[in-house]
Design a protein around this motif. Structure first.
Motif, PDB file in Angstrom:
ATOM      1  N   TRP A 220       0.837  -1.191   0.000  1.00 46.87           N
ATOM      2  CA  TRP A 220       0.000   0.000   0.000  1.00 46.87           C
ATOM      3  C   TRP A 220       0.875   1.246   0.000  1.00 46.87           C
ATOM      4  N   GLN A 221       0.502   2.209  -0.804  1.00 45.26           N
ATOM      5  CA  GLN A 221       1.213   3.477  -0.861  1.00 45.26           C
ATOM      6  C   GLN A 221       0.373   4.566  -0.202  1.00 45.26           C
ATOM      7  N   PRO A 222       0.973   5.375   0.661  1.00 49.37           N
ATOM      8  CA  PRO A 222       0.210   6.470   1.277  1.00 49.37           C
ATOM      9  C   PRO A 222      -0.384   7.384   0.211  1.00 49.37           C
ATOM     10  N   GLU A 223      -1.591   7.874   0.473  1.00 46.49           N
ATOM     11  CA  GLU A 223      -2.307   8.685  -0.503  1.00 46.49           C
ATOM     12  C   GLU A 223      -2.334  10.164  -0.140  1.00 46.49           C
ATOM     13  N   GLY A 224      -1.676  10.544   0.965  1.00 45.31           N
ATOM     14  CA  GLY A 224      -1.690  11.940   1.369  1.00 45.31           C
ATOM     15  C   GLY A 224      -0.848  12.818   0.454  1.00 45.31           C
ATOM     16  N   ASP A 225      -1.109  14.123   0.505  1.00 49.63           N
ATOM     17  CA  ASP A 225      -0.353  15.074  -0.306  1.00 49.63           C
ATOM     18  C   ASP A 225       1.037  15.321   0.255  1.00 49.63           C
TER      19      ASP A 225
END
Length: 400
Positions: A220-225
């Motif tokens: 999983w890759q973080p989706e935050g900016d």
């Protein structure tokens, strides 16, 4: 009736079986169920705990403690069934000074707990058990020789002299129990050094990881900016709040996510920063989801006598999720040190975070995951069982 012909193991435990955070003793005993028929003797709540719970001020399991519900529960764990026994309430002793009254109170508590343990053993047809005293010498010591044990093993996962919840008697009672133990298993290099001066048969079995639970987060890759720096665990007295406070101010370009109980007063001050989120405690199954939001895992512990005894479970949890790790030099971490960045002050910690953020490629993730895969609780249980089976037979004696 017995579940299998496996040998018996009775664990006299300090940690309660139930709770909203991962406990090394619980995870180890779950894994040891592959090798033994495990009777887990749950934390012995006191009469004072019972009174607080009756007033709605505590979580002691009153119905089981007083026998209104079955004290003995069968838990179907991932490696086999485990039986968890809730003892009746015992006398509070932490407030007492050393002396005849204190020793008499310990003996009374041993009679209370020993009675229900022997009854449970009869019900489960358990004989000649290995007795593992898990950070509970106040119970293990007066029960020496009273459970017809074939071996006595002490399991230490913290520096008992520096643990406030064990009280002023912990170190003395632990030393007395070690004199009656056939083997000692500890979870950190620091504890192996210190307990090796007290006992001739000390073995290192570090904390493990529930690999299958945390590994999915590696994809999983973080989706935050913005990059997210995360910490899983209790914000308690082990944490270096001066370092953390300065770090979150210095790195306004990063978000900081803390998942776990906040028990230290300094923890709430962190929430005043716009780039900090205190997510509170969550059950183990929810932790991979939080790890999936993190780019880097941190272990910002103070460097103290207490923290030197720690091998944190979160270390292999981060690595199983493929996350780079930045830590203070709070304790020797053995082979894991090749997989972490170590920083002793704010500027170096900040630089280490930048290095870690650049170290998130596929090859680096695979190296971290491969290391964590070797450190499952099943692997730790095999190492623990090997220690137990090599231990000399326990003399059928009672502690002096």
């Amino acid at each position: 009736m017995p579940d299998s012909p496996k040998p018996a193991l009775v664990c006299l435990a300090q940690p309660a079986w139930d709770g909203d955070y991962v406990k090394s003793t619980v995870r180890l005993m779950e894994a040891l169920a592959a090798h033994y028929r495990v009777l887990y003797v749950d934390y012995a709540h006191t009469l004072a705990d019972a009174a607080r719970a009756a007033l709605g001020r505590g979580g002691a399991p009153l119905e089981r403690m007083f026998g209104r519900e079955d004290r003995l529960r069968r838990i179907n764990g991932p490696h086999g069934p485990i039986h968890v026994l809730t003892p009746p309430p015992v006398l509070p002793t932490r407030w007492m000074d050393e002396g005849p009254a204190f020793r008499a109170a310990l003996a009374v508590n041993a009679r209370i707990v020993g009675h229900v343990v022997r009854a449970a053993m009869r019900e489960l047809s358990m004989t000649d058990p290995v007795v593992v005293t898990a950070f509970a010498p106040q119970l293990g010591l007066p029960l020496v020789g009273q459970l017809s044990e074939r071996a006595r093993v002490y399991y230490g996962y913290d520096e008992i002299a520096a643990a406030p919840w064990v009280g002023k008697h912990g170190a003395r009672l632990e030393a007395e129990y070690l004199a009656n133990a056939d083997a000692v298993v500890v979870t950190s290099e620091g504890l192996r050094e210190s307990r090796g001066a007290q006992h001739a048969n000390v073995h290192l079995v570090p904390n493990g990881v529930d690999f299958d639970l945390f590994y999915p987060a590696a994809t999983w890759q973080p989706e935050g900016d913005r990059p997210c720096v995360g910490f899983i665990g209790s914000l308690d007295g082990r944490v270096d709040y001066a370092l953390l406070g300065a770090l979150v101010e210095r790195r306004a370009d990063l978000d900081f996510l803390f998942v776990g109980r906040a028990t230290a007063p300094e923890a709430e001050a962190l929430a005043a920063h716009a780039n900090v989120t205190l997510a509170g405690p969550h059950p183990p199954d929810a932790l991979p989801g939080f790890l999936g939001q993190m780019d880097v895992g941190i272990i910002p512990f103070q460097v103290t006598r207490f923290t030197r005894s720690i091998y944190p479970m979160k270390l292999n949890e981060y690595l199983a999720a493929g996350r780079p790790v930045v830590t203070t030099p709070f304790a020797p971490l053995g082979d894991a040190e090749a997989h972490v960045y170590t920083a002793s002050d704010v500027p170096v910690f900040s630089q280490a975070l930048d290095l870690a953020l650049r170290d998130r490629g596929l090859a680096a993730r695979r190296r971290r995951v491969a290391f964590a895969r070797q450190n499952t609780w099943a692997a730790r249980a095999r190492a623990f069982a090997a220690v137990v089976e090599q231990a000399p037979a326990a003399p059928r004696r009672r502690a002096a």
